[in-house]
Design a protein around this motif. Structure first.
Motif, PDB file in Angstrom:
ATOM      1  N   PHE A  52      -1.604   1.230  13.477  1.00 20.61           N
ATOM      2  CA  PHE A  52      -2.242   2.208  12.610  1.00 20.61           C
ATOM      3  C   PHE A  52      -3.728   1.891  12.469  1.00 20.61           C
ATOM      4  N   ASN A  62      -0.720   9.632  12.423  1.00 19.20           N
ATOM      5  CA  ASN A  62       0.452   8.757  12.438  1.00 19.20           C
ATOM      6  C   ASN A  62       0.463   7.903  11.187  1.00 19.20           C
ATOM      7  N   MET A  63       1.632   7.764  10.587  1.00 19.78           N
ATOM      8  CA  MET A  63       1.774   6.988   9.356  1.00 19.78           C
ATOM      9  C   MET A  63       3.033   6.139   9.449  1.00 19.78           C
ATOM     10  N   THR A  64       3.104   5.093   8.616  1.00 14.17           N
ATOM     11  CA  THR A  64       4.371   4.395   8.503  1.00 14.17           C
ATOM     12  C   THR A  64       5.399   5.401   7.996  1.00 14.17           C
TER      13      THR A  64
END
Length: 85
Positions: A52, A62-64
């Motif tokens: 990230f 994009n993310m956790t």
């Protein structure tokens, strides 16, 4: 993601994302917690990498998975999204 002012237009708890960008086709199954905002660009959970902060997507943010779940619960259809650098 493209800089500009957008609005969330669709949400999905899980979806297979597919498309072609600059001649490169991609298929990513079971993408979780998606909030679409600009013609296929979205906030979503990412299980296939943990880099990230490094550009790695086809325009998405994009993310956790846990952060994407929080964002999914926070966003609503019509919510304004401001992308800038």
């Amino acid at each position: 993601s493209d800089p500009g002012e957008w609005h969330v237009y669709s949400k999905s708890a899980m979806h297979t994302m597919r498309g072609t960008i600059n001649g490169e086709s991609y298929v990513v199954p079971n993408v979780p917690w998606i909030s679409y905002f600009n013609d296929g660009e979205a906030f979503h959970g990412t299980y296939w990498h943990h880099n990230f902060g490094t550009p790695m997507s086809h325009g998405c943010i994009n993310m956790t998975i846990s952060d994407a779940h929080m964002m999914y619960n926070f966003t609503y259809i019509g919510m304004r999204v401001s992308v800038h650098y």
